[in-house]
Design an enzyme around this catalytic site. Structure first.
Site, mmCIF file in Angstrom:
data_model
loop_
_atom_site.group_PDB
_atom_site.id
_atom_site.type_symbol
_atom_site.label_atom_id
_atom_site.label_comp_id
_atom_site.label_asym_id
_atom_site.label_seq_id
_atom_site.Cartn_x
_atom_site.Cartn_y
_atom_site.Cartn_z
ATOM 1 N N HIS A 84 0.854 -1.196 0.000
ATOM 2 C CA HIS A 84 0.000 0.000 0.000
ATOM 3 C C HIS A 84 0.886 1.242 0.000
ATOM 4 C CE1 HIS A 84 -4.208 1.345 0.552
ATOM 5 N NE2 HIS A 84 -3.629 2.466 0.965
ATOM 6 N N ASP A 163 -13.793 3.087 6.848
ATOM 7 C CA ASP A 163 -12.798 3.779 6.018
ATOM 8 C C ASP A 163 -13.414 4.217 4.694
ATOM 9 O OD1 ASP A 163 -10.035 4.688 5.489
ATOM 10 O OD2 ASP A 163 -10.155 3.237 3.863
ATOM 11 N N ARG A 170 -12.603 12.703 3.813
ATOM 12 C CA ARG A 170 -11.298 13.374 3.942
ATOM 13 C C ARG A 170 -10.832 13.922 2.596
ATOM 14 N NH1 ARG A 170 -7.710 8.991 5.420
ATOM 15 N NH2 ARG A 170 -6.060 10.533 5.387
ATOM 16 N N SER A 185 -6.353 4.634 8.486
ATOM 17 C CA SER A 185 -7.032 4.317 7.226
ATOM 18 C C SER A 185 -6.324 3.156 6.521
ATOM 19 C CB SER A 185 -7.029 5.571 6.328
ATOM 20 O OG SER A 185 -7.293 5.257 4.992
ATOM 21 N N LYS A 189 -7.505 -1.196 6.643
ATOM 22 C CA LYS A 189 -7.766 -1.966 5.414
ATOM 23 C C LYS A 189 -6.832 -3.176 5.331
ATOM 24 C CE LYS A 189 -7.445 1.573 2.351
ATOM 25 N NZ LYS A 189 -7.647 2.836 3.056
#
Ligand code: URA
Length: 436
Positions: A84, A163, A170, A185, A189
């Site tokens: 990520h 999220d 956001r 966040s 996930k």
């Protein structure tokens, strides 16, 4: 205990700390809709301005993680490893990376995000492949992972729904660059995916959500620590986002560039980062072969075949992968010309990312839809030599008014000087549990 959103917002606004119980209530109430977007926006801004202590951050991550189903893939013996990024401009690395490592035997259960602020999102880019669906429930997620070793999904009603809502909020409320909001966040996930290992790309520099190196380091250490405390072997790389990655910024054009990487023909920076991350994912998964193995799956076509297989499984039209010229392209084109001759010493990721967003490659309001064919093709990056009038970029746009409003700003992204500057390092440092 009974809470009200206004009381909790005021505590955070005034610099206080929220109890774990209060955070759990807030996230559950926001997820089920009893706390509205406007109160959660105020809370997100209070968190951005006043931060969170370690206990609050742990509670926030846990509450978001438990807002949906936490998957368990312990019945899959092979390693489950994901990657990520904290978000960048032109950052399409996940798209070529995950079919490459899946082709090498790693299972990748990936829950990604959409564009966030001026940074692009993997889901938006993938959805520029006609028919490609990233919304799914946990059962389908599991079925795709088992069948293809790779699944590319978004947060949903059943997977990290907190999220899904907070991320979209956001994006349009100026509350992206907060270490607790980014780390909860991302890690909620990733921890929902039932992983064995995780690679994090923490961007730093002008186009990153967190620009300063010391704060990027803090973000990397925070997330590596959260991963370790949940038994997920987590490695972070801090990488430069002063200029965009690759030559394409947008959505469909970034898919095209990702296909180039899978064909062994991608730009040097994107290819190099993809290779380093691929090697690290193989290392985390205990799969031998490293870079040579990754080069093999490019040369043999196995990585590209995996991408086609997975795109079809997600409903995508494989003909655009065979022939990327079929991908969406906006109807109008404009050139940004070099105002003088010399060395390019700046190609500012933030300016380029903001302009691309305003042209329609990102969202200004929650309900906006992405224009997949809008994008910027970079023709000059740091270190290049240009002559006056040479193209610095080609802009693909749909709306004349929007382009008129952005053209001056885009031209400021480049600095051309008499003297070259040293090529900036792409990879700044690696952060492991042992270095935190
Ligand atoms: N990626 C995420 O999933 N969340 C963030 O806040 C930033 C990048």
């Amino acid at each position: 205990m009974a809470y009200t959103a206004i009381d909790l917002i005021e505590i955070k606004r005034d610099g206080g700390a929220l109890s774990a119980d209060a955070i759990e209530w807030l996230i559950a109430a926001y997820t089920d809709g009893s706390v509205p977007d406007y109160q959660m926006s105020a809370m997100a801004m209070a968190i951005l301005l006043n931060g969170m202590n370690n206990e609050e951050l742990a509670a926030l991550t846990e509450a978001m993680l438990n807002s949906g189903e936490v998957m368990d893939f312990s019945n899959i013996a092979a390693a489950k490893i994901d990657k990520h990024s904290t978000g960048g401009v032109g950052d399409k690395i996940s798209i070529p990376l995950v079919p490459m490592v899946a082709a090498c035997g790693i299972y990748v259960p990936m829950i990604s995000g959409r564009g966030l602020g001026h940074t692009g999102g993997t889901l938006d880019k993938l959805e520029s492949i006609p028919g490609f669906r990233t919304d799914m429930n946990a059962d389908r997620f599991r079925a795709l992972l088992v069948a293809h070793r790779l699944v590319l999904a978004g947060q949903s009603e059943t997977m990290v729904p907190a999220d899904r809502k907070l991320y979209a909020l956001r994006d349009v409320t100026g509350t992206v660059p907060s270490i607790p909001l980014i780390s909860s966040s991302i890690m909620s996930k990733k921890l929902a995916e039932g992983l064995d290992g995780l690679l994090l790309d923490v961007k730093t520099g002008s186009g990153a959500s967190i620009r300063e190196l010391d704060r990027s380091r803090e973000l990397a250490r925070t997330m590596v620590g959260i991963g370790a405390s949940h038994g997920v072997n987590t490695v972070a790389f801090i990488t430069s986002m002063d200029q965009p990655l690759g030559n394409e910024v947008g959505n469909a054009n970034e898919i095209k560039e990702s296909i180039d990487v899978l064909r062994g023909d991608g730009p040097q920076d994107v290819t190099e980062l993809t290779m380093v991350f691929g090697e690290t994912m193989l290392e985390l998964g205990g799969v031998d072969g490293g870079r040579e193995r990754l080069e093999d799956v490019i040369e043999s076509g196995a990585a590209l075949e995996k991408f086609v297989e997975v795109a079809v499984a997600h409903g995508g039209d494989p003909s655009v992968i065979d022939d990327p010229s079929l991908l969406a392209v906006a109807p109008h084109e404009a050139m940004v010309a070099a105002p003088g001759s010399g060395y390019v010493t700046q190609c500012d990721a933030l300016t380029i990312g903001v302009v691309a967003t305003h042209l329609g490659a990102g969202r200004e309001r929650k309900e906006d839809t992405i224009d997949p064919g809008v994008g910027i093709t970079l023709k000059a990056k740091i270190g290049d030599i240009v002559q006056r009038g040479d193209p610095l970029a080609i802009v693909h746009y749909s709306d004349e008014e929007r382009w008129d409003a952005q053209r001056e700003s885009l031209a400021t992204a480049w600095t051309i000087s008499d003297q070259p500057i040293p090529t900036p390092d792409l990879i700044i440092e690696r952060v492991d549990v042992t270095t935190t």
